[in-house]
Each structure stands twice: as structure tokens, then as C-alpha cells.
Design an enzyme around this catalytic site. Structure first.
Site, PDB file in Angstrom:
ATOM      1  N   THR A 167      20.078  44.528  47.055  1.00 22.79           N
ATOM      2  CA  THR A 167      19.062  44.971  46.097  1.00 22.79           C
ATOM      3  C   THR A 167      19.639  45.073  44.694  1.00 22.79           C
ATOM      4  O   THR A 167      18.900  45.020  43.714  1.00 22.79           O
ATOM      5  CB  THR A 167      18.503  46.348  46.500  1.00 22.79           C
ATOM      6  OG1 THR A 167      19.607  47.184  46.872  1.00 22.79           O
ATOM      7  CG2 THR A 167      17.537  46.248  47.663  1.00 22.79           C
ATOM      8  N   SER A 212      37.487  46.183  48.457  1.00 26.39           N
ATOM      9  CA  SER A 212      38.872  46.231  47.993  1.00 26.39           C
ATOM     10  C   SER A 212      38.974  45.587  46.607  1.00 26.39           C
ATOM     11  O   SER A 212      39.747  46.035  45.761  1.00 26.39           O
ATOM     12  CB  SER A 212      39.794  45.522  48.980  1.00 26.39           C
ATOM     13  OG  SER A 212      39.388  44.190  49.177  1.00 26.39           O
ATOM     14  N   ASP A 241      29.369  47.838  43.700  1.00 25.17           N
ATOM     15  CA  ASP A 241      30.722  48.178  44.150  1.00 25.17           C
ATOM     16  C   ASP A 241      31.537  48.791  43.017  1.00 25.17           C
ATOM     17  O   ASP A 241      32.206  49.818  43.193  1.00 25.17           O
ATOM     18  CB  ASP A 241      31.439  46.917  44.663  1.00 25.17           C
ATOM     19  CG  ASP A 241      30.618  46.189  45.712  1.00 25.17           C
ATOM     20  OD1 ASP A 241      29.635  46.767  46.210  1.00 25.17           O
ATOM     21  OD2 ASP A 241      30.964  45.028  46.023  1.00 25.17           O
ATOM     22  N   GLU A 277      34.543  39.868  37.643  1.00 24.04           N
ATOM     23  CA  GLU A 277      34.304  39.251  38.958  1.00 24.04           C
ATOM     24  C   GLU A 277      33.386  38.030  38.815  1.00 24.04           C
ATOM     25  O   GLU A 277      33.621  36.988  39.418  1.00 24.04           O
ATOM     26  CB  GLU A 277      33.692  40.304  39.892  1.00 24.04           C
ATOM     27  CG  GLU A 277      33.456  39.773  41.269  1.00 24.04           C
ATOM     28  CD  GLU A 277      34.028  40.658  42.377  1.00 24.04           C
ATOM     29  OE1 GLU A 277      34.665  41.684  42.095  1.00 24.04           O
ATOM     30  OE2 GLU A 277      33.816  40.296  43.535  1.00 24.04           O
TER      31      GLU A 277
HETATM   32  C1  GLA Z   1      28.554  42.757  47.863  1.00 31.55           C
HETATM   33  C2  GLA Z   1      28.351  42.698  46.361  1.00 31.55           C
HETATM   34  C3  GLA Z   1      27.413  43.803  45.897  1.00 31.55           C
HETATM   35  C4  GLA Z   1      26.112  43.818  46.718  1.00 31.55           C
HETATM   36  C5  GLA Z   1      26.425  43.776  48.213  1.00 31.55           C
HETATM   37  C6  GLA Z   1      25.188  43.615  49.049  1.00 31.55           C
HETATM   38  O1  GLA Z   1      29.246  43.926  48.200  1.00 31.55           O
HETATM   39  O2  GLA Z   1      29.572  42.793  45.685  1.00 31.55           O
HETATM   40  O3  GLA Z   1      27.144  43.666  44.532  1.00 31.55           O
HETATM   41  O4  GLA Z   1      25.272  42.777  46.333  1.00 31.55           O
HETATM   42  O5  GLA Z   1      27.306  42.716  48.539  1.00 31.55           O
HETATM   43  O6  GLA Z   1      24.375  44.746  48.945  1.00 31.55           O
END
Ligand code: GLA
Length: 407
Positions: free
Chosen positions: A58, A149, A194, A182
Site C-alpha cells: 500500500t 536489513s 521500511d 534505494e
Molecule cells: C518492501 C518494500 C516496501 C513495501 C513492502 C510491501 O518491503 O521495501 O516499501 O512496499 O515491500 O508492503
């Protein structure tokens, strides 16, 4: 991680004192290794991995997520240099790398170093003139398991390089910079979840994040509940390209919706009725991807409210629906994740179980009462091993603070 603390994490929950002792051991050990390598005294920082309670795929649709930072960390020991060189040693990979801040970006090698140097490059591009630095990095966040990580390395590196140069940025700004590293340097089109969780996490709480405004609320997790993360030990080769395909499918869905509803900017803005009205105009897979995202956004808000009001059975239901939707509509689960969730749901003291992170392997998140953790571990691990012929790693975690200095 100290052996004692590792045993505690993989078995019974860590009492608070254990975590403090573990950090002090880690800091002392990192400092002495740093002194041996570089001959000077460093400052030590750490950034956490994350687990997402609900709200998957999302974030890049401007929607809602509900992650917590976890007490598995990446540590950076750092000291300034007089030139504009970044020298990094990775304990995990046993590798060293030198990088001139005034050099050309093409010099960035692939692998772990790209996360560190990617962040340095974006910081420089944004006008934060960094000092040179010596770094020693140790990661205890499992790599490639879906508990971020890479975000932990980016955030720890970004925060420590800034601090080493006399700067400090607000958590959300740092998270955006790490996400850009990233996206633009590493080449993965990940969303913001993340990095935001690693930068802004709050101990004992999960973050309800609006990924459009980046506003968030830190909601307390019930004291007796542990975040139990089960690792399928599966890494899908094509996970990165499948992730990017899902993003493209969502974008295709928005392009169809916009023709009829010009006010829609992202799937976050669309209702289920609007999507249904466009059903015949989009391929079946695109329709299902959109249906997952729209329903998942609603589930995040329901789950957060259920948690706040202590309605744990509603939280459990939302997590179960999230897993089904990711399996059937978004098609990012796999037999191993489904089995772990099915086993978890048979256990007492479980207040929710689902896959977490991008999927295609990786981990499940289970909200488990502290007293039920040991039995949960034993039963889920043995059931999984019998069927899949591989032992799952199981991490018993608490929600942790975001990036900070720890000495
Ligand atoms: C990975 C991506 C996040 C997110 C999730 C799925 O962890 O880095 O940004 O999109 O997948 O929710």
C-alpha cells in the site's frame, strides 16, 4: 549478538535488562574492533529492521501501513577523517571499501556497499556536504528475509554520516533520502515504509503511517504481546522484478480509473465502487491488484482502531483477511508462507498471523502472548520442518526505537 542474548531471543522473551546488557556488550566490542582497525575512538549508532503488522503493498499507492521497528539492529561505528574519503568495513561480508566523495558516482560497486554509498551520494546531491569518515558496520537483521536489513543499513549509514558531519535531519526527511538511495542508486522501486519505520520507530509501539503525507501516530502494543517473526528460509530469485511488476500493474489500474474519475491520483483515492465500475476496462490481474490495495487500506485503519480499542479478535480477523488478499488477489504469497500462517492460526495465544513484507518467500508476523511463545515456536517449527524439510528461523522481537546513538 552475545550468545546469551541470542539464545534468549530465539527462545523465551528477553527481559528488559537482557537487551540493555546486549547493547553494552555490542558497543564495547564494536569500539575495540574499530580501535584495532582504524586506531581511533568511534561513536556508535544503530538502526532497527522492521516488521509490518498490516498494510502490504500500500505504501507506493499513497496508502496506509502499520509497521513496527524491531530489536534486531544494524550497528555503525564511525569516526571522522580529514579528507573526503568514506572508508567502510562490513563485518558481515568481511569486505572493505574506499569511496571518494568527490569521485564519480559510477564507482559505486554492487552489493552491500551500494546502500551505504547510495545514501552518501544522495545526501551530497541534496547539499549536505559530508566529512570523510571511517565506518565499521555490523548487521544482525537477517538478510533477504523481508525484515528490511537494507533499510537498516541505509538509515544507520545516513544518520551516522550526517552526525559525523555535524548535521541532524528529521526522521521523515532521512527516510525519504534513504528511499531515494534505494530507488535511484540501488535500483529497487521500494516504497517509504521500511526506511520510515527504521528512522522513526518508537519502543513498544507500532506506527500507523499515512504514506502520502508521511504523518504517523505511534500506537502502543499490548504489553504482554510479542512480535514473533517466522522465516520461511525461502528467497525467490525473481522477487525484485515481480515487485516492480506489481507496481506497474497498480499504475495501469490508476490510468484506467483516472479516465472516469479524474480526481484519482493514486489507488489510495479510489473506492471499491469506482473500481467495480471500471472492471471490464482492465485486465483481470490488474483489477485484482487494485482490489487488494483498496481493501488493504481499509483493513489497516480497521486494525489500528481495533488495537487501540483492545478488540484483538477484530485485529486477528483483519490480519487473516490481509493474508488471503495477498495470496489470492495480489499473488505474492507462496506455499511456505501459507503453511506458516495456517500452523500459527491453530495455536493458542495468537492474536494475528500473516505474511509480512513484499512476499515471494520471506517471513510471517505473528502476534503472540508472551506465555504462549515457547509452545508456539516448538509447534510451528516442527510442523513446518516436517512438511518443508527445512527449519524455519524464528525471531522473538519487541517494538524498538528508531535510529539513534547508543553509547
Ligand atoms: C518492501 C518494500 C516496501 C513495501 C513492502 C510491501 O518491503 O521495501 O516499501 O512496499 O515491500 O508492503
Amino acid at each position: 549478538m552475545a550468545a546469551e542474548a541470542r539464545r534468549a531471543r530465539q527462545g523465551m522473551p528477553c527481559p528488559y535488562g537482557m537487551d540493555v546488557r546486549e547493547s553494552m556488550n555490542t558497543v564495547g566490542e564494536l569500539k575495540s574492533r574499530f580501535r584495532a582497525k582504524y586506531g581511533e575512538e568511534p561513536v556508535v549508532y544503530r538502526a532497527p529492521g522492521r516488521v509490518n503488522l498490516i498494510g502490504e503493498h500500500t505504501d507506493y499507492n499513497d496508502g496506509f501501513v502499520f509497521p513496527a521497528a524491531i530489536d534486531l539492529f544494524t550497528y555503525v561505528a564511525i569516526a571522522p577523517r580529514t579528507d573526503r574519503v568514506i572508508r567502510v568495513h562490513s563485518e558481515n561480508f568481511g569486505e572493505d571499501l574506499d569511496f571518494a566523495l568527490d569521485g564519480t558516482p559510477e564507482n559505486v560497486p554492487a552489493g552491500w556497499a551500494r546502500y551505504v554509498l547510495g545514501v552518501a551520494l544522495i545526501l551530497e546531491r541534496q547539499g549536505h556536504a559530508l566529512k570523510g569518515a571511517n565506518l565499521l558496520i555490523r548487521g544482525e537483521v537477517p538478510i533477504g528475509a523481508g525484515v528490511s536489513s537494507s533499510a537498516a543499513v541505509e538509515v544507520a549509514a545516513g544518520y551516522s554520516l550526517l552526525a559525523n558531519s555535524g548535521f541532524r535531519l528529521e526522521g521523515r526527511t532521512l527516510a525519504r533520502i534513504c528511499q531515494r538511495a534505494e530507488n535511484e542508486v540501488v535500483g529497487t522501486r521500494s516504497g517509504i515504509m521500511d526506511q520510515l519505520a527504521s528512522a522513526c520507530g518508537v519502543a513498544g509501539r507500532a506506527l500507523l503511517v499515512d504514506c502520502r503525507s508521511l504523518e504517523f501516530r505511534a500506537l502502543p502494543l499490548p504489553a504482554g504481546i510479542r512480535l514473533v517473526i517466522c522465516n520461511t528460509m525461502v528467497k525467490r530469485e525473481l522477487a525484485a522484478s515481480a515487485y516492480n511488476t506489481r507496481r506497474a500493474e497498480c499504475e495501469e489500474g490508476v490510468r484506467v480509473l483516472v479516465q472516469r474519475y479524474p480526481e484519482i491520483r493514486a489507488l489510495r483515492d479510489a473506492t471499491m465502487e469506482q473500481l467495480e465500475s471500471c472492471r471490464v476496462e482492465m485486465p483481470g490481474n490488474v483489477f485484482r491488484r487494485c482490489r487488494h490495495v483498496i481493501s488493504e487500506n481499509a483493513r489497516v485503519l480497521e486494525a489500528a482502531q481495533a488495537l487501540e480499542q483492545g478488540r484483538l479478535s477484530d485485529l486477528r480477523r483483519a490480519m487473516a483477511e490481509s493474508h488471503r488478499s495477498l495470496r489470492d488477489d495480489y499473488e505474492v504469497s507462496c506455499a511456505e508462507l501459507d503453511l506458516l500462517v495456517e500452523r500459527a492460526n491453530r495455536e493458542p495465544g495468537v492474536h494475528g498471523a500473516r505474511m509480512t513484507g513484499a512476499g515471494f518467500g520471506g517471513c510471517t508476523i505473528n502476534l503472540v502472548e508472551a506465555e504462549a511463545v515457547q509452545a508456539f515456536r516448538d509447534h510451528v517449527a516442527s510442523g513446518y520442518e516436517q512438511r518443508m524439510r527445512v527449519k524455519p528461523d524464528i525471531y522473538v522481537c519487541s517494538a524498538a526505537d528508531g535510529v539513534k546513538q547508543i553509547d
